[in-house]
Design a protein around this motif. Structure first.
Motif, PDB file in Angstrom:
ATOM      1  N   PRO A 303       9.198  -1.334   3.566  1.00 27.37           N
ATOM      2  CA  PRO A 303       8.042  -1.136   4.434  1.00 27.37           C
ATOM      3  C   PRO A 303       6.722  -1.475   3.745  1.00 27.37           C
ATOM      4  O   PRO A 303       5.732  -1.680   4.400  1.00 27.37           O
ATOM      5  N   ARG A 304       6.725  -1.567   2.394  1.00 31.68           N
ATOM      6  CA  ARG A 304       5.513  -1.998   1.711  1.00 31.68           C
ATOM      7  C   ARG A 304       5.409  -3.509   1.860  1.00 31.68           C
ATOM      8  O   ARG A 304       6.292  -4.235   1.414  1.00 31.68           O
ATOM      9  N   MET A 305       4.360  -3.992   2.512  1.00 27.23           N
ATOM     10  CA  MET A 305       4.245  -5.414   2.785  1.00 27.23           C
ATOM     11  C   MET A 305       3.422  -6.146   1.726  1.00 27.23           C
ATOM     12  O   MET A 305       3.524  -7.357   1.587  1.00 27.23           O
ATOM     13  N   PHE A 308       0.089  -5.323  -5.645  1.00 21.78           N
ATOM     14  CA  PHE A 308      -0.954  -5.885  -6.496  1.00 21.78           C
ATOM     15  C   PHE A 308      -0.348  -6.257  -7.836  1.00 21.78           C
ATOM     16  O   PHE A 308       0.486  -5.535  -8.364  1.00 21.78           O
ATOM     17  N   VAL A 337       8.580   3.849   8.164  1.00 20.40           N
ATOM     18  CA  VAL A 337       7.644   3.472   9.220  1.00 20.40           C
ATOM     19  C   VAL A 337       8.466   3.591  10.502  1.00 20.40           C
ATOM     20  O   VAL A 337       9.635   3.216  10.530  1.00 20.40           O
ATOM     21  N   GLN A 345       4.626  -4.338  11.354  1.00 19.92           N
ATOM     22  CA  GLN A 345       4.945  -4.627   9.953  1.00 19.92           C
ATOM     23  C   GLN A 345       4.794  -6.133   9.723  1.00 19.92           C
ATOM     24  O   GLN A 345       4.228  -6.573   8.733  1.00 19.92           O
ATOM     25  N   ILE A 348       1.133  -7.217   9.618  1.00 20.94           N
ATOM     26  CA  ILE A 348       0.441  -7.025   8.342  1.00 20.94           C
ATOM     27  C   ILE A 348       0.722  -8.186   7.397  1.00 20.94           C
ATOM     28  O   ILE A 348      -0.164  -8.672   6.699  1.00 20.94           O
TER      29      ILE A 348
ATOM     30  N   LYS B 124      -5.554   3.274  -9.963  1.00 22.36           N
ATOM     31  CA  LYS B 124      -5.706   1.968  -9.310  1.00 22.36           C
ATOM     32  C   LYS B 124      -5.760   2.093  -7.782  1.00 22.36           C
ATOM     33  O   LYS B 124      -6.301   1.230  -7.103  1.00 22.36           O
ATOM     34  N   LEU B 127      -9.080   1.693  -6.347  1.00 20.52           N
ATOM     35  CA  LEU B 127      -9.498   0.292  -6.270  1.00 20.52           C
ATOM     36  C   LEU B 127      -8.878  -0.386  -5.043  1.00 20.52           C
ATOM     37  O   LEU B 127      -9.571  -1.065  -4.281  1.00 20.52           O
ATOM     38  N   TYR B 128      -7.582  -0.171  -4.847  1.00 18.09           N
ATOM     39  CA  TYR B 128      -6.902  -0.837  -3.734  1.00 18.09           C
ATOM     40  C   TYR B 128      -7.451  -0.354  -2.380  1.00 18.09           C
ATOM     41  O   TYR B 128      -7.583  -1.142  -1.448  1.00 18.09           O
ATOM     42  N   THR B 131     -10.911  -1.933  -1.725  1.00 11.09           N
ATOM     43  CA  THR B 131     -10.903  -3.332  -1.295  1.00 11.09           C
ATOM     44  C   THR B 131     -10.552  -3.464   0.185  1.00 11.09           C
ATOM     45  O   THR B 131     -10.643  -4.539   0.751  1.00 11.09           O
ATOM     46  N   SER B 335       1.320   6.280   3.537  1.00  8.21           N
ATOM     47  CA  SER B 335       2.646   5.707   3.496  1.00  8.21           C
ATOM     48  C   SER B 335       2.554   4.206   3.236  1.00  8.21           C
ATOM     49  O   SER B 335       1.523   3.704   2.836  1.00  8.21           O
ATOM     50  N   LEU B 336       3.657   3.507   3.506  1.00  8.62           N
ATOM     51  CA  LEU B 336       3.713   2.091   3.201  1.00  8.62           C
ATOM     52  C   LEU B 336       3.491   1.272   4.462  1.00  8.62           C
ATOM     53  O   LEU B 336       3.537   1.798   5.562  1.00  8.62           O
ATOM     54  N   GLY B 337       3.269  -0.003   4.281  1.00  6.76           N
ATOM     55  CA  GLY B 337       3.136  -0.898   5.423  1.00  6.76           C
ATOM     56  C   GLY B 337       2.027  -0.463   6.356  1.00  6.76           C
ATOM     57  O   GLY B 337       0.903  -0.225   5.959  1.00  6.76           O
ATOM     58  N   ARG B 342      -4.813   1.500   3.359  1.00  7.02           N
ATOM     59  CA  ARG B 342      -5.515   0.211   3.468  1.00  7.02           C
ATOM     60  C   ARG B 342      -5.597  -0.279   4.905  1.00  7.02           C
ATOM     61  O   ARG B 342      -6.411  -1.124   5.231  1.00  7.02           O
ATOM     62  N   GLU B 343      -4.729   0.220   5.767  1.00  8.68           N
ATOM     63  CA  GLU B 343      -4.729  -0.253   7.155  1.00  8.68           C
ATOM     64  C   GLU B 343      -5.391   0.755   8.088  1.00  8.68           C
ATOM     65  O   GLU B 343      -5.100   0.783   9.288  1.00  8.68           O
ATOM     66  N   TYR B 419      -9.006 -13.276  -2.221  1.00 11.07           N
ATOM     67  CA  TYR B 419      -7.679 -13.786  -1.860  1.00 11.07           C
ATOM     68  C   TYR B 419      -7.498 -13.784  -0.360  1.00 11.07           C
ATOM     69  O   TYR B 419      -8.246 -13.178   0.352  1.00 11.07           O
TER      70      TYR B 419
END
Lengths: 422, 419
Positions: A303-305, A308, A337, A345, A348, B124, B127-128, B131, B335-337, B342-343, B419
């Motif tokens: 799920p992590r798209m 870094f 997710v 997903q 993203i 970190k 930082l993320y 951004t 969480s992720l994604g 960040r979203e 980027y």
């Protein structure tokens, strides 16, 4: 023995017929004036899709529509194949399945079958998780054992229709689920595996035991005609399961994140000549994309798209792999997710630079290929299962609504009828 | 002798350097022009100008003279927005070098703990997040303790926690439901049930009431007789009595409807100034929350380890609560994604998909968040006198293809798209 086999085949055909009777909707449906993202054959503007007997019977502009067909006008809409989630834990237990996918009594459990852990509530048409998944266009998921164990068990591809898990099965077993580098639980108990070496050893040992088992079986086959007293080896469910891997009957799917675990997975695949290797997550795959491309390893991203690198540059995991020629799938890892957010997903990945066509492939035809079902699902082509999703705009836009979802030609979700439910 | 000389030299260099920095800061004027400015508290300004001086917004509008010495950022075709605020987060406590410092689980009531003592500014993840346009967070203790400790509002810039801190303590974190239950229940300790969690809070509040009574009595008596010794100080009860007096907001994390109602019952009983966090089933009792004028910090998601309690979450949760008049703040789910911090703008977009008004959704990650965290005088909108926390994006932040071009905190560029 041969007779028995024939009987089995007959049984299977009968079941197939029955399943057609249940799911093969006899109604003929024509979806008109819709922008068709076929995935494999480009985009058709203002095309028509004809559905007969649960299959797609015609696609294109100027398709002749039979008189008996019921018409769906979808001007301004976009139609895609049903979305496929390549790595999901949907339906694992009534409370969301915290532990039903990890049998933590041993780190090596290839004999376990995920279908025995799927709670009907997860699949029942009236449950939230099931309905929400379908309502956002997900029609097929690959349900997998968790990553608590090194060898977790056998995965299954399920279509999201039916009342029992048996109704839902599209392919079983799909592949053998393994996990590299996840040693925490057993390490805390001082039980193998405590280190990453231990993790790799468990796979190696299981393969070698399966080889011995195979030898014993072959020896018995040779001996039994001459020697009436010859005994077959005791049945061993673990070894029987690993034999499928050894004989290249099923692929292997391995959870891994850092680059060392990724390469351990690759090394094991090289050593034992796995039929097909797919990796889950593989966040650091950008460091060894060429190694993966060379071997045709498939990566299921999510799920992590994004991640870094050491210099804090953003890495779009999916885009980077595609750039290097690695085939990708995109997953939710539901419920990490939620299942219904599969298309977001992918959005993203697009946001950070992946081509939308590639993103769409990653949730349709690519997972279909992964499970060997590319002739039945994953694209809009004549002869394929009519698993379709009608969107009122860009499928990846968050505000875009799903209007209708078909599985095997049957409407399983209709916004007009379900408005207000979600 | 040489050493002395060196020392003096060093001192001189130090002062000079410091002065140089100071001087630079004094003439620090920045102008962002030609952008589509969305101040949040007012209507958008097409091709507007923002003037920032010493990190503070000095002026904004259409016809503002641009000082000659000012640095100019051209934001044509871009949107200019206030920095986004993540209102409940464990960012900075879960870094690469160990972590997991959000729950002091020796006892279910640890009101005396301060989250700023667990923050690593070099994490970190700061930082993320930065951004992606997140300029401020409220860092909070986790959900394993019933009373977790004191939260803090941090700007995502600085080398020390002191530099980062906007407000500390910003609130008192309380958690109901499965978190404390599974932490202590498995050890056969209190709380093993939801009843137990409520009791821990009730007991703590009553202790605090007695504690402040004792101090009030002492203050009265000591006016007449200065020889009376003061009561023994208790760091935990000091914090709890602040919450009782309404000086410290309590942030109550609860997901299921029964836990939400327990929270409301406790709020009523002790007349607490409160915010509900999580609130997955809030839509079921929206009227109850609205009538008490209690804001909620919610995510349209129900994922991660909390999924057991967020099973009933609905994408329309925020919309339903908002329609009933509840003040909405939106947060990510760490969480992720899709659920990642960040979203955050896309998470707000999801709430819009669920029926929330767009303006309310944008406000929910900026100005409303600042109001609920008690820092609306400093951040949350583009207004004269507020800190220059600014996000420049190449389009509508709620669209999935929009990318952040530049992020400023106190007028300093902390990220520029590379980027």
């Amino acid at each position: 023995m041969k007779k028995f086999k024939r009987f089995l085949i007959l049984c299977f055909l009968f079941l197939l017929e029955v399943s057609f009777f249940i799911y093969g909707e006899n109604e003929t449906i024509a979806i008109k004036n819709v922008k068709i993202l076929t995935v494999t054959r480009g985009i058709i503007e203002e095309g028509t899709i004809l559905i007969e007997n649960g299959r797609i019977s015609a696609v294109g502009q100027g398709v002749e529509i039979p008189n008996e067909a019921s018409l769906i006008h979808a001007s301004g809409c976009i139609i895609t194949p049903g979305l496929i989630d390549s790595h999901s834990h949907l339906g694992l237990g009534p409370s969301g399945g915290v532990t039903e996918d990890n049998e933590m009594s041993s780190a090596c459990t290839p004999q376990l079958r995920i279908i025995d852990s799927i709670h009907p509530e997860g699949m029942e048409p009236h449950s939230h998780s099931f309905r929400d998944a379908v309502s956002q266009g997900v029609t097929t998921v690959i349900a997998r054992p968790g990553s608590g164990n090194v060898i977790g068990g056998q995965s299954a591809a399920l279509k999201l229709r039916g009342k029992t898990v048996d109704d839902m099965i599209l392919v079983f077993p799909v592949d053998m689920k393994m996990a590299m580098g996840r040693k925490g639980y057993y390490a805390s108990k001082g039980v193998l595996p405590v280190t990453k070496m231990g993790t790799a050893y468990i796979v190696r040992n299981a393969m070698v035991e399966a080889m011995d088992y195979k030898l014993a079986l072959e020896l018995y086959e040779k001996k039994k005609d001459k020697d009436k007293n010859a005994k077959p080896p005791d049945r061993d469910l673990k070894n029987e399961a690993m034999l499928m891997v050894l004989n290249r009957d099923i692929p292997v799917h391995i959870h891994c994140s850092p680059v060392d675990d990724i390469m351990t997975a690759v090394r094991l695949a090289d050593e034992f000549d796995f039929y097909k290797l797919s990796l889950a997550h593989a966040e650091e795959s950008y460091k060894v994309a060429d190694e993966l491309a060379k071997r045709g390893v498939i990566v299921v991203v999510g799920p992590r798209m994004i991640t870094f690198d050491d210099k804090d540059n953003l890495i779009n995991i999916a885009e980077n792999l595609v750039k290097h020629g690695v085939e990708i799938n995109i997953m939710t890892d539901a419920d990490v997710v939620q299942q219904e957010y599969l298309r977001f997903q992918a959005a993203i990945a697009i946001k950070y630079g992946l081509a939308p066509e590639e993103a769409l492939k990653a949730i349709t035809i690519n997972p279909a290929k992964l499970i060997g079902m590319e002739k039945r699902i994953g694209s809009i082509e004549v002869g394929k299962d009519a698993d379709l999703v009608i969107f009122d705009g860009d499928p990846f836009d968050i505000q875009t609504k799903v209007l209708k979802v078909f599985i095997d030609g049957k409407i399983v979700y209709d916004l007009e009828k379900e408005r207000g439910l979600q | 002798m040489k050493f002395k000389f060196l020392c003096v030299l060093c001192l001189f260099v130090f002062i000079a350097g410091n002065n140089a920095i100071q001087a630079e800061k004094d003439s620090n004027k920045l102008v962002i022009k030609n952008g589509y400015i969305v101040p949040v508290n007012a209507d958008p300004i097409e091709e507007g100008i923002i003037l920032i001086e010493n990190g503070i917004i000095k002026d904004l509008g259409k016809n503002i003279p641009i000082p000659e010495e000012a640095e100019v950022i051209d934001a044509s075709k871009n949107w200019v927005l206030p920095g986004f605020i993540e209102s409940h987060s464990s960012l900075g406590t879960t870094g690469q070098y160990g972590g997991g410092d959000t729950d002091e689980t020796y006892n279910p009531d640890t009101a005396q703990m301060k989250i700023i003592d667990a923050i690593n500014p070099f994490d970190k993840n700061f930082l993320y997040a930065r951004t992606a346009g997140i300029t401020t967070i409220m860092a909070a203790p986790g959900r394993k303790n019933v009373i977790g400790g004191q939260t803090a509002v941090l700007r995502l810039m600085g080398k020390t926690v002191n530099q980062m801190t906007l407000l500390s303590p910003a609130g008192l974190k309380i958690s109901l439901g499965e978190g404390p239950k599974s932490t202590y229940g498995s050890k056969g300790r209190l709380p093993s049930t939801r009843m137990g969690s409520a009791y821990v809070i009730r007991k703590a509040m009553i202790e605090a009431k007695e504690y402040s009574q004792k101090w009030n009595e002492y203050k009265e008596k000591s006016k007449k007789n200065q020889d009376i010794p003061p009561p023994k100080r208790d760091l935990r009860l000091e914090v709890l009595s602040l919450a009782l007096d309404g000086e410290l907001t309590v942030f109550i994390e609860s997901y299921r409807v029964d836990d939400i109602m327990t929270a409301l019952r406790l709020i009523d009983e002790f007349k607490l100034k409160a915010v509900l966090v999580g609130c997955a089933e809030g839509y079921k009792v929206a009227e109850e929350i609205a009538i008490r004028k209690i804001p909620v910090v919610i995510s349209p998601f129900g994922i991660g380890p909390r999924r057991m309690e967020t099973k009933e979450i609905k994408i329309s949760n925020a919309a339903v609560l908002s329609q009933k008049g509840v003040k909405i703040v939106l947060k990510s789910d760490e969480s992720l994604g899709m659920g990642n911090i960040r979203e955050l703008p896309l998470i707000a977009a999801l709430a819009v998909k669920g029926g929330l008004d767009r303006k309310t959704a944008l406000r929910a990650i900026t100005l409303t968040a600042a109001e609920v965290l008690g820092v609306e005088d400093k951040i949350g909108s583009l207004e004269k006198g507020k800190e220059g926390n600014i996000v420049i994006s190449d389009g509508d932040p709620f669209h999935y293809k929009t990318r952040i071009q530049r992020v400023l905190i106190q007028g300093k560029t902390v990220y520029q798209k590379s980027y």
